[in-house]
Scaffold this motif. Structure first.
Motif: not given
Length: 535
Positions: A511-517, A488-495, A463-472
């Protein structure tokens, strides 16, 4: 040129009873006010063709029993402001507030011997750009300020009617000042309105220190009489000037919550994030999404679901289609980033699963009687009927799976982007995940978003790679987006995001990679996050 916008109909002109101000209570006495003893004069001319046409025009009556002063008040919203129900609500309240303030002010004006029978006043709500132009025209200052008053009255004319002029208020400036001073936006706009009214009645605090002191007294007296929050606004007016206090800095422009959102885009997961534990989009979350969209925030869905499933969910709350949040023409990341749609809904990425992995999964499903569902763009298929297969459609809103009579037909029907095994949470954790994590090797990636499902997707995708592709594709940076997820599939997107928010029901890894819980999905955590951090 400014014009009257459709939301004008939100402000009612229903009943406006005659209002007579008592002689002693709740008014500014002329004998105590040097301001109201003055005659009006024209500060400068102002072409009303540049202003918004009035949303409402109401007649208000004030004065003694023996002689009433008729006051015509109009409140307008300049077209540069967004179509926002909050602006309309404040405009309606401000209209009532103007009436109250004029009742007090005109009691003093009549007693001053002006001999007027009626008066007209216009209040215009605008954005910073509109205010900057008006300020440049009237004062030759190329900057936005909170309020500008433009008098139309010409002294010396022996006429019974007085046109006070316009009070122009920048809603954007008011919002910034309110945030800094700890007021509500309505409080700040009331204060600006009082200041504008005092200017129209020829009290100019910029002429001299004496004039400043006089206006402060008049302001305090009027605010006390009205019972409104805020003191010494005139004295603090210098704070709005960029050069007034070099040591003080405004918050960044993006912190203007009402009208300039902090993020241009909000990327949202579906299951466990926008959807509650019943796989429903609550009315609270729907309102938050609609509110964000109305304020110019682009909502982008990034999910493991197929696009038809997302559109089905949003259709239930009337947010699907051309004017909704999602449609066939909106960008989005689907099927864990295997299908990515860009501008005008054009397909910019599609990744298919290895056919050999698909064949092995089919054989495993038949031998172990574990339901398997294939996702092929906008359709689903399976090898046999099962309550879990039905639940994928009835509970999770995915397209109803077509039952294929054989493995060969299952594989030949269409390209498969991902496969989903469905079992009990225990079955997934103890049998399915260990087996397929080893069996796929580097031919596929194992993804688990919910306890009772296991997904197989092409390697090197997420999902994170897809998000990066869409941003570009959209030409935006990661700093411009906020992302909300739980799995867990949201980790890259949140980072990746400028602000990553994991709901409290999310996985520990996320939760470990999020800025906010945030709050949980059953507590409308996504809605709360949008209101708190995006707007």
């Amino acid at each position: 040129m400014a014009r009257c916008v459709p939301r004008a109909t939100l402000i009612s002109t229903a009943s406006f009873p005659k209002l007579v101000v008592p002689g002693r209570t709740n008014r500014v006495e002329a004998s105590k006010s040097a301001l109201f003893g003055r005659k009006l004069h024209a500060l400068c001319r102002y072409d009303r063709r540049d202003a918004a046409r009035p949303l409402v025009r109401t007649r208000v009556f004030a004065g003694q029993k023996e002689k009433e002063l008729q006051v015509n008040v109009s409140v307008s919203i300049e077209q540069g402001l967004p179509e926002d129900h909050e602006i309309s609500r404040i405009a309606e309240l401000l209209r009532l507030n103007v009436r109250t303030a004029l009742n007090l002010a005109f009691g003093g004006l009549k007693d001053s011997g002006g001999g007027f029978e009626s008066a007209e006043l216009s209040v215009i709500l605008c954005n910073d750009e509109f205010m900057r132009k008006r300020n440049k025209e009237s004062r030759d200052e190329d900057r936005a300020i909170g309020v500008v008053s433009k008098s139309k009255h010409v002294s010396g004319l022996k006429i019974p009617n007085v046109v006070l002029g316009d009070i122009v208020i920048s809603v954007e400036m008011a919002a910034r000042q309110a945030e800094q001073r700890g007021h509500t936006l309505l409080d700040e706009m009331r204060l600006l309105m009082v200041q504008g009214l005092l200017h129209l009645l020829r009290s100019d605090h910029e002429i001299s220190k004496e004039a400043t002191g006089e206006m402060e007294k008049e302001e305090e007296r009027l605010l006390d009489s009205l019972g409104w929050k805020g003191k010494r606004m005139v004295a603090s007016d210098a704070e709005t000037h960029p050069k007034a206090n070099e040591g003080k800095r405004w918050k960044k422009e993006g912190s203007l919550r009402l009208y300039k959102p902090k993020f241009k885009y909000v990327f949202c997961d579906m299951d466990g994030t926008l959807l509650n534990s019943k796989s429903q989009l609550s009315s609270t979350t729907a309102r938050a999404l609609k509110e964000a969209s109305s304020r110019g925030v682009k909502i982008v869905i990034a999910t493991g679901k197929a696009r038809p499933a997302v559109m089905r969910v949003f259709k239930m709350v009337d947010l699907a289609g051309k004017d909704g949040i999602v449609s066939e023409f909106s960008p989005g990341v689907y099927l864990q980033g295997l299908l990515v749609y860009g501008i005008q809904g054009q397909e910019i990425c599609k990744r298919n699963l290895d056919p050999n992995v698909c064949r092995e999964a089919c054989l495993y499903s038949l031998e172990n009687k574990v339901p398997l569902i294939a996702f092929s763009k906008d359709r689903c298929s399976s090898l046999f009927d099962h309550p879990y297969v039905d639940a994928m459609h009835t509970v999770y809103h995915e397209p109803k799976a077509e039952i294929m009579p054989s493995v060969e037909q299952f594989l030949a029907a269409a390209d498969i982007q991902k496969l989903v095994f469905m079992d009990t949470a225990e079955g997934v954790s103890t049998a399915l995940r260990p087996y397929w994590s080893e069996a796929t090797g580097d031919r596929a990636t194992v993804v688990q978003t919910v306890p009772d499902m296991l997904e197989l997707v092409p390697p090197g995708t997420s999902k994170g790679i897809g998000v990066k592709m869409l941003l570009d594709h959209l030409g935006i940076t990661a700093k411009e987006i906020m992302a909300i997820g739980d799995g867990e599939n949201d980790v890259e997107m949140l980072e990746l995001a400028g602000l990553g928010i994991c709901l409290s029901n999310g996985s520990e890894k996320t939760k470990a990679v999020a800025n906010v819980i945030g709050a949980s999905n059953d507590e409308d955590g996504a809605a709360d996050a949008i209101y708190r951090y995006a707007l």
